[in-house]
Design a protein around this motif. Sequence first.
Motif, PDB file in Angstrom:
ATOM      1  N   LYS A 105      -0.595   4.243   0.679  1.00 28.14           N
ATOM      2  CA  LYS A 105      -1.406   5.218   1.399  1.00 28.14           C
ATOM      3  C   LYS A 105      -0.582   5.943   2.455  1.00 28.14           C
ATOM      4  CE  LYS A 105      -5.761   5.729   3.905  1.00 28.14           C
ATOM      5  NZ  LYS A 105      -6.962   5.023   4.457  1.00 28.14           N
ATOM      6  N   GLU A 126      -1.370   5.028 -12.014  1.00 24.39           N
ATOM      7  CA  GLU A 126      -2.761   4.614 -11.778  1.00 24.39           C
ATOM      8  C   GLU A 126      -2.825   3.304 -11.011  1.00 24.39           C
ATOM      9  OE1 GLU A 126      -6.822   3.545 -14.323  1.00 24.39           O
ATOM     10  OE2 GLU A 126      -5.003   4.184 -15.363  1.00 24.39           O
ATOM     11  N   ALA A 127      -1.971   2.339 -11.387  1.00 25.68           N
ATOM     12  CA  ALA A 127      -1.983   1.036 -10.720  1.00 25.68           C
ATOM     13  C   ALA A 127      -1.547   1.152  -9.268  1.00 25.68           C
ATOM     14  CB  ALA A 127      -1.069   0.066 -11.473  1.00 25.68           C
ATOM     15  N   LEU A 129      -1.648   3.775  -7.277  1.00 21.78           N
ATOM     16  CA  LEU A 129      -2.540   4.584  -6.452  1.00 21.78           C
ATOM     17  C   LEU A 129      -3.860   3.886  -6.141  1.00 21.78           C
ATOM     18  CD1 LEU A 129      -0.436   6.758  -6.908  1.00 21.78           C
ATOM     19  CD2 LEU A 129      -2.285   8.373  -7.362  1.00 21.78           C
ATOM     20  N   MET A 130      -4.042   2.681  -6.670  1.00 20.04           N
ATOM     21  CA  MET A 130      -5.250   1.930  -6.332  1.00 20.04           C
ATOM     22  C   MET A 130      -5.287   1.560  -4.858  1.00 20.04           C
ATOM     23  SD  MET A 130      -5.538  -0.460  -9.763  1.00 20.04           S
ATOM     24  CE  MET A 130      -6.050  -1.830  -8.776  1.00 20.04           C
ATOM     25  N   SER A 131      -4.115   1.510  -4.202  1.00 14.69           N
ATOM     26  CA  SER A 131      -4.071   1.122  -2.788  1.00 14.69           C
ATOM     27  C   SER A 131      -4.169   2.313  -1.847  1.00 14.69           C
ATOM     28  CB  SER A 131      -2.774   0.357  -2.498  1.00 14.69           C
ATOM     29  OG  SER A 131      -1.639   1.190  -2.695  1.00 14.69           O
ATOM     30  N   SER A 151       0.844  -1.189   0.000  1.00 18.11           N
ATOM     31  CA  SER A 151       0.000   0.000   0.000  1.00 18.11           C
ATOM     32  C   SER A 151       0.886   1.247   0.000  1.00 18.11           C
ATOM     33  CB  SER A 151      -0.897   0.006   1.236  1.00 18.11           C
ATOM     34  OG  SER A 151      -1.577   1.250   1.339  1.00 18.11           O
ATOM     35  N   LYS A 183      -3.840   7.017  -1.395  1.00 17.50           N
ATOM     36  CA  LYS A 183      -3.199   8.262  -1.810  1.00 17.50           C
ATOM     37  C   LYS A 183      -1.906   8.466  -1.035  1.00 17.50           C
ATOM     38  CE  LYS A 183      -3.949  13.257  -2.156  1.00 17.50           C
ATOM     39  NZ  LYS A 183      -4.868  14.370  -1.861  1.00 17.50           N
TER      40      LYS A 183
END
Length: 228
Positions: free
Chosen positions: A129, A151-152, A154-156, A127, A158
């Motif tokens: 985040k 994009e990939a 940041l799926m986990s 992650s 910000k």
Amino acid sequence: MEVINFAEHNSVINQFMSELRDKSYQKNRLLFRHNVERIGELMAYEVSKRLDYKPKTVTTPLGTIDIPLIKDDIVLGTVLRAGLPFHQGFLNMFDHADNAYVSAFRMYINREHTEVGIQADYIAAPSVKNRTLIIADPMLATGGSMAAAIEALLMSGKPRKIHVCCIIAAPEGIEVVKEALPEGSTIWCAAIDQGMNAQKYIVPGFGDCGDLCFGEKVQSFRKIVDKR
């Protein structure tokens, strides 16, 4: 959005860049990979100046001393396969960082090899985040594979901050990546070249970084699989 271009300042990076670009030096694959790694180390050092620090008390044989150490919780990401030696340079400096790997590569979608699509097949990442995300990918041409990697990852979640680091960038790729990045991010480049040719390679650039590091690849792996 800040864009930093090391080519605007004289440093030892110029020596490594001249060798990476030189066709005669490119025949030495070991030297090429090593210079990519060394530029990664130097860029990581510059990035480290922008991070947050907190003091730590260290006990020596004769006493104690407070030394400021990096506070940021770093995730170091790269795009396979060209990014591996560049990533290693950053990892040599940020050796406590977690690591993320994205398989995002460009594929020509017309016979003339003038239109490019991006294929993203694989991601292995923690992650991001509330962490500091550093994405190290040597070539920023169209910007498509970097945007797909962002994009990939940041799926986990910000991140607190994103640093995109490359060796050579095209102005068109920088503009694409700017659109994919949140406000407050930074793009670091060892050089920003004049643009791309019809086949979407950076000019003057230095060619295909992955091939120069590791050898030529099979271009259409999916087609081979389909024929089995």
